[in-house]
Design a protein around this motif. Structure first.
Motif, short mmCIF file in Angstrom:
data_model
loop_
_atom_site.label_atom_id
_atom_site.label_comp_id
_atom_site.label_asym_id
_atom_site.label_seq_id
_atom_site.Cartn_x
_atom_site.Cartn_y
_atom_site.Cartn_z
N PHE A 94 0.84 -1.20 0.00
CA PHE A 94 0.00 0.00 0.00
C PHE A 94 0.88 1.26 0.00
O PHE A 94 0.56 2.25 -0.67
N VAL A 95 1.97 1.21 0.75
CA VAL A 95 2.89 2.36 0.76
C VAL A 95 3.54 2.51 -0.60
O VAL A 95 3.55 3.59 -1.20
N ASP A 96 4.08 1.41 -1.12
CA ASP A 96 4.85 1.47 -2.36
C ASP A 96 3.99 1.90 -3.55
O ASP A 96 4.48 2.55 -4.48
N GLY A 134 -17.10 -4.06 -0.43
CA GLY A 134 -17.72 -3.46 0.76
C GLY A 134 -16.86 -2.40 1.42
O GLY A 134 -17.26 -1.84 2.45
N ASN A 135 -15.70 -2.11 0.84
CA ASN A 135 -14.82 -1.08 1.41
C ASN A 135 -14.87 0.16 0.52
O ASN A 135 -14.64 0.06 -0.70
N LEU A 136 -15.12 1.28 1.11
CA LEU A 136 -15.24 2.53 0.35
C LEU A 136 -14.06 3.45 0.63
O LEU A 136 -13.58 3.54 1.76
N CYS A 137 -13.60 4.12 -0.44
CA CYS A 137 -12.53 5.11 -0.31
C CYS A 137 -13.05 6.42 -0.86
O CYS A 137 -13.27 6.55 -2.07
N ARG A 138 -13.23 7.38 0.01
CA ARG A 138 -13.76 8.67 -0.45
C ARG A 138 -12.77 9.43 -1.30
O ARG A 138 -13.14 10.32 -2.06
N CYS A 139 -11.50 9.11 -1.16
CA CYS A 139 -10.49 9.76 -1.99
C CYS A 139 -10.37 9.07 -3.36
O CYS A 139 -9.59 9.52 -4.20
N ALA A 140 -11.11 7.97 -3.52
CA ALA A 140 -11.13 7.26 -4.81
C ALA A 140 -9.76 6.78 -5.25
O ALA A 140 -9.39 6.91 -6.41
N ALA A 141 -9.03 6.22 -4.31
CA ALA A 141 -7.69 5.69 -4.65
C ALA A 141 -7.80 4.25 -5.16
O ALA A 141 -6.84 3.47 -5.03
N TYR A 142 -8.90 3.92 -5.76
CA TYR A 142 -9.15 2.52 -6.15
C TYR A 142 -8.10 1.93 -7.10
O TYR A 142 -7.67 0.80 -6.90
N PRO A 143 -7.67 2.64 -8.14
CA PRO A 143 -6.67 2.02 -9.04
C PRO A 143 -5.39 1.64 -8.29
O PRO A 143 -4.83 0.57 -8.52
N GLU A 144 -4.95 2.53 -7.40
CA GLU A 144 -3.73 2.25 -6.65
C GLU A 144 -3.96 1.11 -5.65
O GLU A 144 -3.06 0.31 -5.37
N ILE A 145 -5.16 1.05 -5.10
CA ILE A 145 -5.48 -0.02 -4.14
C ILE A 145 -5.43 -1.37 -4.84
O ILE A 145 -4.85 -2.34 -4.34
N ILE A 146 -6.01 -1.43 -6.03
CA ILE A 146 -5.98 -2.69 -6.79
C ILE A 146 -4.53 -3.09 -7.07
O ILE A 146 -4.14 -4.25 -6.90
N ARG A 147 -3.74 -2.11 -7.48
CA ARG A 147 -2.33 -2.40 -7.75
C ARG A 147 -1.62 -2.90 -6.49
O ARG A 147 -0.81 -3.83 -6.55
N VAL A 149 -2.89 -4.50 -3.97
CA VAL A 149 -3.29 -5.87 -3.66
C VAL A 149 -2.51 -6.85 -4.55
O VAL A 149 -2.00 -7.87 -4.08
N ARG A 150 -2.39 -6.49 -5.82
CA ARG A 150 -1.67 -7.39 -6.74
C ARG A 150 -0.19 -7.45 -6.38
O ARG A 150 0.44 -8.52 -6.44
N THR A 151 0.37 -6.32 -6.02
CA THR A 151 1.79 -6.31 -5.62
C THR A 151 2.00 -7.15 -4.37
O THR A 151 2.94 -7.94 -4.28
N ALA A 152 1.11 -6.97 -3.39
CA ALA A 152 1.24 -7.75 -2.15
C ALA A 152 1.11 -9.23 -2.44
O ALA A 152 1.87 -10.06 -1.92
N ALA A 153 0.15 -9.60 -3.29
CA ALA A 153 -0.06 -11.01 -3.61
C ALA A 153 1.19 -11.58 -4.25
O ALA A 153 1.65 -12.68 -3.91
N SER A 154 1.76 -10.83 -5.19
CA SER A 154 2.95 -11.31 -5.88
C SER A 154 4.11 -11.47 -4.90
O SER A 154 4.84 -12.47 -4.93
N ARG A 155 4.30 -10.51 -4.01
CA ARG A 155 5.42 -10.60 -3.05
C ARG A 155 5.20 -11.75 -2.06
O ARG A 155 6.16 -12.39 -1.62
N MET A 156 3.95 -12.00 -1.70
CA MET A 156 3.69 -13.07 -0.74
C MET A 156 3.90 -14.45 -1.38
O MET A 156 4.29 -15.40 -0.71
#
Ligand code: FES
Ligand code: FES
Length: 162
Positions: A94-96, A134-147, A149-156
Motif C-alpha cells: 500500500f505504501v509502495d 464493501g470497502n469505500l474510499c472517499r479519496c477514490a484511490a481505487y486504481p492504486e489499491i488494486i495495484r 493488492v496485486r503487488t502484495a499477492a505477488s510478493r507473498m
C-alpha cells in the motif's frame, strides 16, 4: 438500571485479555478501551469497511459486531500486522503503490486484503474488486489499491523476490 455488562475473555492480537463489556458495546469501541484506534468508525452501519478487523480469521465490520460476541475468540487488528517493526507485505505494498490519500479507509482495506490473500493468494482484478466491494474510499484511490493488492499477492507468493 440493570447492569447488562459481563466479563469477556478473548485473544487480542495474540495475547489473552479480559474486560467487562456492556451488552450494547460494539467491537470498535471495545478496541478503544485497549488503546487500539486503527479500526475506524465512519458510517457505523456496515457500509464502508473502515472498521474491518479479523475475528477468528474472518473479516468483520467492527461497528456491527457486539463486543460480547468476541468472548472466546481471536481478534486481529491492523496494529498487529507488522513483524517486529517491519511492515507486512500488504502494508508495504500500500505504501509502495501510494494506495491512499487521506488514509482514513486504509486500515480497513489492509485488513480486507489480508483476508482475501489468505483465502486466494493469486486473485485477478475482478476477484479483488468483488472482495473489496464493501470497502469505500472517499479519496477514490481505487486504481492504486488494486495495484497494491496485486503487488502484495505477488510478493507473498515469492517473498525472496520482494
Ligand atoms: S464504520 Fe463499520 S462499516 Fe462503516
Ligand atoms: S484514502 Fe481517503 S478515504 Fe481512502
Amino acid at each position: 438500571m440493570t447492569d447488562t455488562s459481563r466479563r469477556i475473555r478473548f485473544m487480542l492480537n495474540g495475547r489473552p485479555v479480559s474486560t467487562r463489556a456492556e451488552s450494547h458495546l460494539d467491537l470498535v469501541d471495545l478496541l478503544r478501551r485497549f488503546n487500539l484506534f486503527g479500526a475506524r468508525e465512519s458510517c457505523g452501519q456496515g457500509l464502508c469497511g473502515c472498521c474491518t478487523v479479523l475475528v477468528d480469521g474472518v473479516a468483520v465490520s467492527g461497528c456491527l459486531m457486539l463486543a460480547q460476541l468476541v468472548d472466546g475468540k481471536s481478534v486481529i487488528t491492523v496494529e498487529s500486522l507488522d513483524e517486529g517493526g517491519t511492515l507486512s507485505h500488504v502494508q508495504q505494498a500500500f505504501v509502495d503503490e501510494g494506495a491512499f490519500q487521506c488514509g482514513f479507509c486504509t486500515p480497513g482495506f489492509v485488513m480486507m486484503t489480508h483476508a482475501l490473500l489468505r483465502e486466494n493468494p493469486n486473485p485477478d482484478e475482478s476477484e479483488i474488486r468483488d472482495f473489496l466491494a464493501g470497502n469505500l474510499c472517499r479519496c477514490a484511490a481505487y486504481p492504486e489499491i488494486i495495484r497494491a493488492v496485486r503487488t502484495a499477492a505477488s510478493r507473498m507468493r515469492s517473498p525472496q523476490a520482494a
